[in-house]
Design an enzyme around this catalytic site. Structure first.
Site, PDB file in Angstrom:
ATOM      1  N   SER A  12      -6.523 -34.844 -28.989  1.00  0.00           N
ATOM      2  CA  SER A  12      -6.962 -34.708 -27.596  1.00  0.00           C
ATOM      3  C   SER A  12      -5.791 -34.631 -26.626  1.00  0.00           C
ATOM      4  O   SER A  12      -5.755 -33.768 -25.738  1.00  0.00           O
ATOM      5  CB  SER A  12      -7.857 -35.895 -27.225  1.00  0.00           C
ATOM      6  N   CYS A  40     -10.715 -37.931 -32.858  1.00  0.00           N
ATOM      7  CA  CYS A  40     -11.966 -37.969 -32.110  1.00  0.00           C
ATOM      8  C   CYS A  40     -12.930 -36.892 -32.576  1.00  0.00           C
ATOM      9  O   CYS A  40     -14.098 -37.157 -32.859  1.00  0.00           O
ATOM     10  CB  CYS A  40     -11.689 -37.824 -30.615  1.00  0.00           C
ATOM     11  N   CYS A  45     -15.000 -40.251 -32.642  1.00  0.00           N
ATOM     12  CA  CYS A  45     -16.106 -40.416 -31.708  1.00  0.00           C
ATOM     13  C   CYS A  45     -17.183 -39.347 -31.812  1.00  0.00           C
ATOM     14  O   CYS A  45     -18.369 -39.657 -31.694  1.00  0.00           O
ATOM     15  CB  CYS A  45     -15.586 -40.522 -30.275  1.00  0.00           C
ATOM     16  N   LYS A  48     -19.125 -39.696 -35.223  1.00  0.00           N
ATOM     17  CA  LYS A  48     -19.734 -41.028 -35.162  1.00  0.00           C
ATOM     18  C   LYS A  48     -20.981 -41.023 -34.291  1.00  0.00           C
ATOM     19  O   LYS A  48     -22.030 -41.565 -34.669  1.00  0.00           O
ATOM     20  CB  LYS A  48     -18.695 -42.025 -34.620  1.00  0.00           C
ATOM     21  N   TYR A  96     -10.820 -25.608 -30.567  1.00  0.00           N
ATOM     22  CA  TYR A  96      -9.504 -26.115 -30.183  1.00  0.00           C
ATOM     23  C   TYR A  96      -8.418 -25.094 -30.483  1.00  0.00           C
ATOM     24  O   TYR A  96      -7.498 -24.876 -29.685  1.00  0.00           O
ATOM     25  CB  TYR A  96      -9.221 -27.443 -30.899  1.00  0.00           C
ATOM     26  N   ALA A 112       5.327 -32.081 -38.459  1.00  0.00           N
ATOM     27  CA  ALA A 112       6.588 -31.958 -37.727  1.00  0.00           C
ATOM     28  C   ALA A 112       7.364 -33.258 -37.830  1.00  0.00           C
ATOM     29  O   ALA A 112       6.801 -34.336 -37.639  1.00  0.00           O
ATOM     30  CB  ALA A 112       6.335 -31.611 -36.262  1.00  0.00           C
ATOM     31  N   TYR A 174     -14.968 -52.004 -32.035  1.00  0.00           N
ATOM     32  CA  TYR A 174     -15.812 -50.830 -31.806  1.00  0.00           C
ATOM     33  C   TYR A 174     -16.371 -50.279 -33.120  1.00  0.00           C
ATOM     34  O   TYR A 174     -17.570 -50.090 -33.291  1.00  0.00           O
ATOM     35  CB  TYR A 174     -14.978 -49.695 -31.212  1.00  0.00           C
ATOM     36  N   GLU A 178     -20.298 -50.377 -34.490  1.00  0.00           N
ATOM     37  CA  GLU A 178     -20.975 -49.080 -34.442  1.00  0.00           C
ATOM     38  C   GLU A 178     -21.479 -48.668 -35.816  1.00  0.00           C
ATOM     39  O   GLU A 178     -22.636 -48.244 -35.977  1.00  0.00           O
ATOM     40  CB  GLU A 178     -20.028 -48.024 -33.872  1.00  0.00           C
ATOM     41  N   ARG A 195     -13.814 -62.464 -38.275  1.00  0.00           N
ATOM     42  CA  ARG A 195     -13.128 -63.749 -38.117  1.00  0.00           C
ATOM     43  C   ARG A 195     -13.378 -64.414 -36.772  1.00  0.00           C
ATOM     44  O   ARG A 195     -13.194 -65.620 -36.632  1.00  0.00           O
ATOM     45  CB  ARG A 195     -11.620 -63.552 -38.312  1.00  0.00           C
ATOM     46  N   ARG A 201     -13.965 -58.666 -29.398  1.00  0.00           N
ATOM     47  CA  ARG A 201     -12.978 -59.474 -28.672  1.00  0.00           C
ATOM     48  C   ARG A 201     -12.380 -58.662 -27.520  1.00  0.00           C
ATOM     49  O   ARG A 201     -12.062 -57.492 -27.662  1.00  0.00           O
ATOM     50  CB  ARG A 201     -11.861 -59.899 -29.633  1.00  0.00           C
ATOM     51  N   GLY A 258      -8.782 -52.777 -37.818  1.00  0.00           N
ATOM     52  CA  GLY A 258      -7.706 -52.451 -36.885  1.00  0.00           C
ATOM     53  C   GLY A 258      -7.083 -51.098 -37.161  1.00  0.00           C
ATOM     54  O   GLY A 258      -7.267 -50.494 -38.222  1.00  0.00           O
ATOM     55  N   ALA A 337     -17.323 -47.078 -23.621  1.00  0.00           N
ATOM     56  CA  ALA A 337     -18.628 -47.335 -24.210  1.00  0.00           C
ATOM     57  C   ALA A 337     -18.452 -47.716 -25.664  1.00  0.00           C
ATOM     58  O   ALA A 337     -17.484 -47.325 -26.319  1.00  0.00           O
ATOM     59  CB  ALA A 337     -19.523 -46.107 -24.096  1.00  0.00           C
ATOM     60  N   HIS A 431     -36.644 -45.437  -9.215  1.00  0.00           N
ATOM     61  CA  HIS A 431     -37.650 -46.258  -9.900  1.00  0.00           C
ATOM     62  C   HIS A 431     -38.644 -45.388 -10.656  1.00  0.00           C
ATOM     63  O   HIS A 431     -39.045 -44.343 -10.149  1.00  0.00           O
ATOM     64  CB  HIS A 431     -38.389 -47.102  -8.863  1.00  0.00           C
ATOM     65  N   GLU A 436     -31.506 -48.812 -11.873  1.00  0.00           N
ATOM     66  CA  GLU A 436     -31.746 -49.364 -10.538  1.00  0.00           C
ATOM     67  C   GLU A 436     -31.418 -50.851 -10.466  1.00  0.00           C
ATOM     68  O   GLU A 436     -31.203 -51.395  -9.376  1.00  0.00           O
ATOM     69  CB  GLU A 436     -33.183 -49.124 -10.109  1.00  0.00           C
TER      70      GLU A 436
END
Length: 455
Positions: A12, A40, A45, A48, A96, A112, A174, A178, A195, A201, A258, A337, A431, A436
């Site tokens: 990206s 991504c 993302c 996913k 892309y 590279a 995340y 997910e 843990r 966290r 991680g 998100a 509404h 709202e």
């Protein structure tokens, strides 16, 4: 020099930087060794969220009975889903490439590595550039335990041949929460081993507590305060040992423990580029590394590891170097998100973060969405505002509930602009919607000042 700018990494950040720079008239080269579009688009993302949406359809089929529909839900076809996902990702990767070529950038397929501060080598060819950008992203880590190679990481999840029926997910960030939701929604028994006392966290405490309730309501089996110890095989099965020598017998062990900056093998020392204490590339506010003509952006700097941040950094640097419009990207008030079921949307400060700076007013509401009063599904939403007591500026907005990400994107504009609680209050709501609730929160839940309490 062969190029005004050479970009290492076609994700990206790199693609946006290369494309905009070429559009400004710069001579641009860009190299990517694996996936154009980066993590991504290919193994992050985008696919996913397609898997999340697949799970949602099953839930909607179940919920339809409460609205008078009789739907016979057959078994889910994992292979068909993955094939459809692959077609979409192939299409996006092609886009892309076309964007880069259309802008006039020169594409190099290959890894590279640095030869010296102005020279890189790609597939045996040496290339020189006035400016170089490192945008190589991050990679998923496995825990340092016996048998870790027997589990998968997030990269692998998108290419599973069959849908596992019993899954142990290790982690609570995340990716962990997910994928726990994805596998559960598609019919698997899911255990979440982590843990921390609560997942996610760094997120707001009320959100974290509400998420535990939501995951538990889905039938995900939670194992907080537990570290993985080892993974063993039993034929095709995997045995995860964790915590106080508890075990889970599963089809699949999924490690989401991680990610690290992807700097291995770049030969950064030949370019004089230094790392920080987290083994990510050290940059200043202008994305400069320890070499003034070499820049780094996106996850390889391990600051705010979100695709839109990487894209914004790439665009800003291109404008600065070649567009005669120098600018930087602010890394505060960045909305984000988590596509759990239901999803989380958040922007600004958590209650704890804001309280550490001074007194804050907290507004929280929890409710059953209108839909589920008929569906009967055990699902509740949470909406929260964090307001600086002195200025009455809204400094944080948090939501767990259906459409949270879509709703928070609009709320983020108000917070970035410095909206006050009074601005929210005088805005008329739509509404009936969940959104709202953000403009009808009139009763303060509490006032907190953790900074003074700590003195």
């Amino acid at each position: 020099m062969d190029f005004d700018l050479f970009v290492i990494g076609g994700g990206s950040a790199g693609v946006r930087c290369a494309r905009i720079s070429a559009g400004h008239g710069a001579r641009v080269g860009i190299a990517e060794e694996r996936h154009w579009g980066g993590t991504c688009v290919n193994i992050g993302c985008v696919p996913k969220k397609l898997l999340v949406q697949a799970g949602e359809y099953g839930g909607w089929a179940d919920d339809a009975a409460g609205f008078g529909w009789t739907i016979q839900k057959g078994p889910h076809d994992w292979g068909k889903l993955i094939a459809a996902k692959d077609r979409e990702i192939t299409r996006l990767e092609g886009i892309y490439r076309k964007l880069l070529v259309g802008a006039g950038a020169t594409i190099f397929d290959g890894r590279a590595v640095f030869v010296d501060p102005h020279t890189v080598e790609v597939a045996g060819k040496r290339i020189t550039a006035e400016n170089i950008v490192i945008a190589t992203g991050g990679y998923a880590e496995r825990p340092d335990i016996p048998g870790a190679e027997l589990g998968i990481i997030s990269d692998d999840a998108f290419y599973l041949k069959t849908m596992p029926r019993r899954v142990a997910v290790v982690g609570s960030g995340y990716i962990a929460v997910e994928f726990a939701g994805i596998f559960r929604a598609l019919g698997a028994e899911v255990h979440l081993v982590y843990r921390q006392p609560l997942p996610l966290r760094g997120f707001d405490q009320d959100l974290r507590e509400a998420l535990v309730e939501a995951l538990t309501a889905q039938g995900i089996i939670m194992h907080p305060g537990c570290l993985p110890k080892k993974v063993e095989t039993d034929g095709q099965r995997r045995i995860l040992t964790f915590g106080n020598d508890e075990t889970i017998d599963a089809d699949l062990v999924f490690f989401a423990t991680g990610r690290k900056a992807n700097v291995k093998g770049l030969e950064l020392e030949k370019a004089g580029v230094e790392l920080n204490a987290k083994d990510a590339i050290r940059v200043d506010e202008h994305l400069r590394t320890t070499q003034s003509h070499i820049y780094a952006m996106g996850d390889v700097t391990d600051r705010v590891n979100l695709t839109p941040v990487a894209t914004a950094e790439g665009h800003a640097l291109a404008d600065t170097l070649f567009g005669n419009a120098p600018r930087t990207v602010a890394l505060w008030n960045v909305p984000s998100a988590v596509f759990t079921t239901p999803p989380i949307g958040t922007v600004g400060l958590s209650e704890d973060q804001a309280s550490a700076m001074g007194a804050v007013d907290i507004y929280v509401t929890r409710f059953t969405p209108m839909r589920h009063n008929l569906s009967g599904r055990n699902r509740r939403s949470l909406i929260k505002l964090v307001v600086d007591k002195e200025t009455q500026r809204v400094v944080g907005a948090h939501m767990l509930g259906e459409d949270a990400a879509e709703i928070i994107q609009g709320i983020a504009i108000a917070i970035v602009m410095g909206a006050t609680k009074a601005d929210f209050d005088r805005t008329i709501g739509i509404h009936p919607t969940a959104a709202e609730e953000f403009v009808t929160l009139r009763t303060r839940t509490r006032t907190t000042d953790l900074a003074k309490a700590a003195d």
